[in-house]
Design a protein around this motif. Structure first.
Motif, PDB file in Angstrom:
ATOM      1  N   PHE A 163       0.828  -1.212   0.000  1.00  0.00           N
ATOM      2  CA  PHE A 163       0.000   0.000   0.000  1.00  0.00           C
ATOM      3  C   PHE A 163       0.860   1.258   0.000  1.00  0.00           C
ATOM      4  CE2 PHE A 163      -3.227   2.686   2.470  1.00  0.00           C
ATOM      5  CZ  PHE A 163      -4.053   2.877   1.382  1.00  0.00           C
ATOM      6  N   SER A 164       1.926   1.257   0.797  1.00  0.00           N
ATOM      7  CA  SER A 164       2.773   2.452   0.901  1.00  0.00           C
ATOM      8  C   SER A 164       3.520   2.733  -0.402  1.00  0.00           C
ATOM      9  CB  SER A 164       3.766   2.311   2.050  1.00  0.00           C
ATOM     10  OG  SER A 164       4.637   1.213   1.831  1.00  0.00           O
ATOM     11  N   GLY A 165       3.589   1.721  -1.278  1.00  0.00           N
ATOM     12  CA  GLY A 165       4.274   1.903  -2.556  1.00  0.00           C
ATOM     13  C   GLY A 165       3.367   2.338  -3.684  1.00  0.00           C
ATOM     14  N   LEU A 166       2.050   2.437  -3.439  1.00  0.00           N
ATOM     15  CA  LEU A 166       1.132   2.882  -4.487  1.00  0.00           C
ATOM     16  C   LEU A 166       1.369   4.353  -4.809  1.00  0.00           C
ATOM     17  CD1 LEU A 166      -2.259   1.179  -3.493  1.00  0.00           C
ATOM     18  CD2 LEU A 166      -0.545   0.403  -5.148  1.00  0.00           C
ATOM     19  N   GLU A 167       1.217   4.682  -6.066  1.00  0.00           N
ATOM     20  CA  GLU A 167       1.561   6.025  -6.547  1.00  0.00           C
ATOM     21  C   GLU A 167       0.800   7.122  -5.823  1.00  0.00           C
ATOM     22  OE1 GLU A 167       1.620   8.553 -10.765  1.00  0.00           O
ATOM     23  OE2 GLU A 167       1.046   6.436 -10.737  1.00  0.00           O
ATOM     24  N   GLN A 168      -0.482   6.890  -5.504  1.00  0.00           N
ATOM     25  CA  GLN A 168      -1.288   7.968  -4.923  1.00  0.00           C
ATOM     26  C   GLN A 168      -1.299   7.974  -3.399  1.00  0.00           C
ATOM     27  OE1 GLN A 168      -5.086   8.208  -7.542  1.00  0.00           O
ATOM     28  NE2 GLN A 168      -4.571  10.264  -6.829  1.00  0.00           N
ATOM     29  N   VAL A 169      -0.574   7.053  -2.780  1.00  0.00           N
ATOM     30  CA  VAL A 169      -0.537   7.020  -1.322  1.00  0.00           C
ATOM     31  C   VAL A 169       0.676   7.791  -0.818  1.00  0.00           C
ATOM     32  CG1 VAL A 169      -0.274   5.542   0.711  1.00  0.00           C
ATOM     33  CG2 VAL A 169      -1.751   4.817  -1.170  1.00  0.00           C
ATOM     34  N   ASP A 170       0.454   8.690   0.122  1.00  0.00           N
ATOM     35  CA  ASP A 170       1.553   9.389   0.772  1.00  0.00           C
ATOM     36  C   ASP A 170       2.091   8.458   1.864  1.00  0.00           C
ATOM     37  OD1 ASP A 170       3.251  10.937   2.294  1.00  0.00           O
ATOM     38  OD2 ASP A 170       1.953  12.709   2.283  1.00  0.00           O
ATOM     39  N   PRO A 171       3.292   7.900   1.704  1.00  0.00           N
ATOM     40  CA  PRO A 171       3.798   6.913   2.669  1.00  0.00           C
ATOM     41  C   PRO A 171       4.055   7.490   4.056  1.00  0.00           C
ATOM     42  CG  PRO A 171       5.518   7.519   1.103  1.00  0.00           C
ATOM     43  CD  PRO A 171       4.251   8.145   0.605  1.00  0.00           C
ATOM     44  N   GLY A 172       4.091   8.810   4.157  1.00  0.00           N
ATOM     45  CA  GLY A 172       4.270   9.439   5.454  1.00  0.00           C
ATOM     46  C   GLY A 172       2.969   9.736   6.162  1.00  0.00           C
ATOM     47  N   ARG A 173       1.843   9.385   5.520  1.00  0.00           N
ATOM     48  CA  ARG A 173       0.519   9.664   6.113  1.00  0.00           C
ATOM     49  C   ARG A 173      -0.373   8.428   5.997  1.00  0.00           C
ATOM     50  NH1 ARG A 173      -2.391  14.565   3.775  1.00  0.00           N
ATOM     51  NH2 ARG A 173      -1.523  13.910   1.759  1.00  0.00           N
ATOM     52  N   ILE A 174       0.030   7.368   6.672  1.00  0.00           N
ATOM     53  CA  ILE A 174      -0.748   6.119   6.644  1.00  0.00           C
ATOM     54  C   ILE A 174      -1.270   5.815   8.040  1.00  0.00           C
ATOM     55  CG2 ILE A 174      -0.656   3.624   6.286  1.00  0.00           C
ATOM     56  CD1 ILE A 174       1.285   4.083   4.023  1.00  0.00           C
ATOM     57  N   GLY A 175      -2.566   5.520   8.115  1.00  0.00           N
ATOM     58  CA  GLY A 175      -3.198   5.150   9.369  1.00  0.00           C
ATOM     59  C   GLY A 175      -3.795   3.760   9.274  1.00  0.00           C
ATOM     60  N   ILE A 176      -4.370   3.305  10.382  1.00  0.00           N
ATOM     61  CA  ILE A 176      -5.010   1.993  10.403  1.00  0.00           C
ATOM     62  C   ILE A 176      -6.258   2.073  11.271  1.00  0.00           C
ATOM     63  CG2 ILE A 176      -3.751   1.056  12.419  1.00  0.00           C
ATOM     64  CD1 ILE A 176      -3.491  -1.584  10.731  1.00  0.00           C
ATOM     65  N   VAL A 177      -7.309   1.388  10.839  1.00  0.00           N
ATOM     66  CA  VAL A 177      -8.559   1.305  11.598  1.00  0.00           C
ATOM     67  C   VAL A 177      -8.945  -0.160  11.700  1.00  0.00           C
ATOM     68  CG1 VAL A 177     -10.998   1.932  11.714  1.00  0.00           C
ATOM     69  CG2 VAL A 177      -9.352   3.555  10.759  1.00  0.00           C
ATOM     70  N   GLY A 178      -9.185  -0.629  12.920  1.00  0.00           N
ATOM     71  CA  GLY A 178      -9.633  -2.004  13.109  1.00  0.00           C
ATOM     72  C   GLY A 178     -10.858  -2.051  13.981  1.00  0.00           C
ATOM     73  N   PHE A 179     -11.710  -3.028  13.724  1.00  0.00           N
ATOM     74  CA  PHE A 179     -12.890  -3.241  14.573  1.00  0.00           C
ATOM     75  C   PHE A 179     -12.837  -4.640  15.158  1.00  0.00           C
ATOM     76  CE2 PHE A 179     -17.378  -4.890  14.779  1.00  0.00           C
ATOM     77  CZ  PHE A 179     -17.693  -4.275  15.978  1.00  0.00           C
ATOM     78  N   SER A 180     -13.076  -4.746  16.462  1.00  0.00           N
ATOM     79  CA  SER A 180     -13.123  -6.015  17.167  1.00  0.00           C
ATOM     80  C   SER A 180     -11.804  -6.768  16.965  1.00  0.00           C
ATOM     81  CB  SER A 180     -14.344  -6.816  16.695  1.00  0.00           C
ATOM     82  OG  SER A 180     -14.614  -7.897  17.556  1.00  0.00           O
ATOM     83  N   GLY A 181     -11.857  -8.003  16.432  1.00  0.00           N
ATOM     84  CA  GLY A 181     -10.614  -8.728  16.189  1.00  0.00           C
ATOM     85  C   GLY A 181      -9.695  -8.009  15.223  1.00  0.00           C
ATOM     86  N   GLY A 182     -10.260  -7.148  14.385  1.00  0.00           N
ATOM     87  CA  GLY A 182      -9.434  -6.330  13.500  1.00  0.00           C
ATOM     88  C   GLY A 182      -8.596  -5.328  14.267  1.00  0.00           C
ATOM     89  N   SER A 183      -9.076  -4.908  15.447  1.00  0.00           N
ATOM     90  CA  SER A 183      -8.295  -4.001  16.288  1.00  0.00           C
ATOM     91  C   SER A 183      -7.096  -4.707  16.905  1.00  0.00           C
ATOM     92  CB  SER A 183      -9.166  -3.410  17.400  1.00  0.00           C
ATOM     93  OG  SER A 183      -9.895  -2.299  16.944  1.00  0.00           O
ATOM     94  N   LEU A 184      -7.252  -5.990  17.219  1.00  0.00           N
ATOM     95  CA  LEU A 184      -6.107  -6.758  17.708  1.00  0.00           C
ATOM     96  C   LEU A 184      -4.996  -6.752  16.657  1.00  0.00           C
ATOM     97  CD1 LEU A 184      -4.524  -8.862  19.365  1.00  0.00           C
ATOM     98  CD2 LEU A 184      -6.078 -10.617  18.484  1.00  0.00           C
ATOM     99  N   ILE A 185      -5.357  -7.050  15.414  1.00  0.00           N
ATOM    100  CA  ILE A 185      -4.383  -7.046  14.325  1.00  0.00           C
ATOM    101  C   ILE A 185      -3.812  -5.644  14.142  1.00  0.00           C
ATOM    102  CG2 ILE A 185      -4.053  -7.500  11.862  1.00  0.00           C
ATOM    103  CD1 ILE A 185      -6.575  -9.361  12.090  1.00  0.00           C
ATOM    104  N   ALA A 186      -4.681  -4.633  14.228  1.00  0.00           N
ATOM    105  CA  ALA A 186      -4.269  -3.257  13.967  1.00  0.00           C
ATOM    106  C   ALA A 186      -3.270  -2.753  14.998  1.00  0.00           C
ATOM    107  CB  ALA A 186      -5.494  -2.345  13.926  1.00  0.00           C
ATOM    108  N   TYR A 187      -3.553  -2.990  16.293  1.00  0.00           N
ATOM    109  CA  TYR A 187      -2.638  -2.430  17.289  1.00  0.00           C
ATOM    110  C   TYR A 187      -1.295  -3.141  17.280  1.00  0.00           C
ATOM    111  CZ  TYR A 187      -2.274  -5.672  21.319  1.00  0.00           C
ATOM    112  OH  TYR A 187      -1.955  -6.723  22.149  1.00  0.00           O
ATOM    113  N   VAL A 188      -1.294  -4.454  17.032  1.00  0.00           N
ATOM    114  CA  VAL A 188      -0.018  -5.179  16.989  1.00  0.00           C
ATOM    115  C   VAL A 188       0.797  -4.727  15.780  1.00  0.00           C
ATOM    116  CG1 VAL A 188       1.097  -7.429  16.840  1.00  0.00           C
ATOM    117  CG2 VAL A 188      -0.940  -7.156  18.261  1.00  0.00           C
ATOM    118  N   ALA A 189       0.135  -4.603  14.622  1.00  0.00           N
ATOM    119  CA  ALA A 189       0.841  -4.141  13.423  1.00  0.00           C
ATOM    120  C   ALA A 189       1.419  -2.743  13.637  1.00  0.00           C
ATOM    121  CB  ALA A 189      -0.107  -4.147  12.224  1.00  0.00           C
TER     122      ALA A 189
END
Length: 337
Positions: A195-221
């Protein structure tokens, strides 16, 4: 102690006492805790090159939706949706949207399990990936292994409506000294690489959102990779004592030995001083409000110790185990802007 209740309570207290005995500095403890968290996941090989194939593209109301297939771990591939605001130009803030238990990325991208558009009332996920792209962010929503199209063949053969393959995958990985969380986090970090290598993504401005078990993955990542600059954890922030250990939860939530190193709020505190938003429903039955409030208090102390008290925000909204986004999604856009 015929039943073991008091004995398990004793072990929990002893683990806390053992953690408090160590007198290393806050910086040393954080470094050691990061190492322990990584070790608890097990070792997984990641490919040196990410393989990607575009499968389809569709114009939606206010955004385009592209389906890609990615492979970041040898022998595994998975689908992901990329949502891009219509008419967007230049570099955009990017967000990784992580679903939990359910039928996969389609559930957060406004679709039913068969890929048709979901025109009814949104479920507990509230189509949150769509909300994020409509807030002006470029979004990637990968399919988490064990759900939807990524359930194991044996589970689907036994029950076509099997909700997940968490039990089968977790137990087999544990026998190999690995965890399902470790596998999922490694795929998420590979997704971040792509994702950070995609042309339109600013690699210095990447966030993450997780819900429920997705939050477990999100905070560890996010703990393991500081390229994730801002995080929103929904329907998960709590204490192990009040949630994972008190309520019947999926086996995928458990990591061997982790309580000997930290309680959940301190683990989430590894994200400090980066911006962190905690969101939960005040009637969530599996991540209770009392545990959420305890976690918030401890995280406030952690952030204040790092002189970053203003980087922690929370919202205990009126609701159950569900996504709100009433404050958090605008907050995320501001922190990434």
């Amino acid at each position: 102690m015929w039943t073991g209740d008091a004995y398990l309570e004793q072990l929990y207290r002893q683990a806390g006492e053992w953690r408090e005995q160590h007198s290393e500095s806050a910086a040393q403890r954080k470094e050691q805790l990061l190492h322990s968290l990584k070790d608890s996941l097990g070792e997984f090989e990641r490919s040196s090159q990410i393989h990607s194939v575009v499968l389809e593209e569709k114009a939606c109301e206010g955004y385009t939706r592209t389906r890609v297939e990615l492979s970041v771990i040898p022998g595994l591939s998975f689908g992901a949706y990329i949502l891009k605001p219509a008419g967007a130009r230049g570099k955009l803030p990017g967000v990784i949207a992580v679903h939990g238990h359910g039928y996969g990325s389609r559930q957060i991208c406004g679709m039913l399990a068969d890929g048709t558009e979901d025109t009814g009332k949104p479920d507990i996920y509230n189509h949150f990936a769509v909300q994020l792209v409509r807030n002006g962010m470029l979004v990637i929503a990968p399919d988490v292994i064990g759900f939807g199209e990524r359930r194991m063949e044996a589970d689907v053969a036994e029950d076509p409506n099997a909700p997940s393959s968490c039990y089968r995958m977790s137990t087999q990985l544990l026998m190999l000294g690995k965890t399902l969380t470790g596998l999922r986090v490694n795929e998420m970090l590979g997704t971040l690489d792509y994702f950070s290598g995609l042309e339109q993504v600013d690699p210095g401005r990447i966030g993450i959102v997780g819900f429920s078990g997705g939050s477990l993955i999100a905070y560890v990542a996010a703990a393991l990779d500081e390229r994730i600059r801002s995080s929103v954890l929904i329907g998960f922030p709590n204490t192990f004592k009040d949630s994972i250990m008190a309520v019947h939860h999926c086996i995928c939530n458990f990591m061997p030995g982790i309580l000997m190193h930290a309680e959940l709020p301190e683990l989430m505190g590894l994200l400090a001083p980066r911006p962190l938003f905690l969101e939960s429903g005040d009637r969530d039955p599996i991540f209770p409000a009392a545990g959420f409030e305890k976690a918030v208090r401890e995280l406030k102390s952690i952030y204040e110790r790092e002189n970053a008290g203003d980087q922690l925000t929370c919202d205990l909204f009126p609701g159950a185990h569900e996504v709100s986004g009433r404050v958090s999604f605008d907050w995320l856009m501001r922190t990434l802007a």
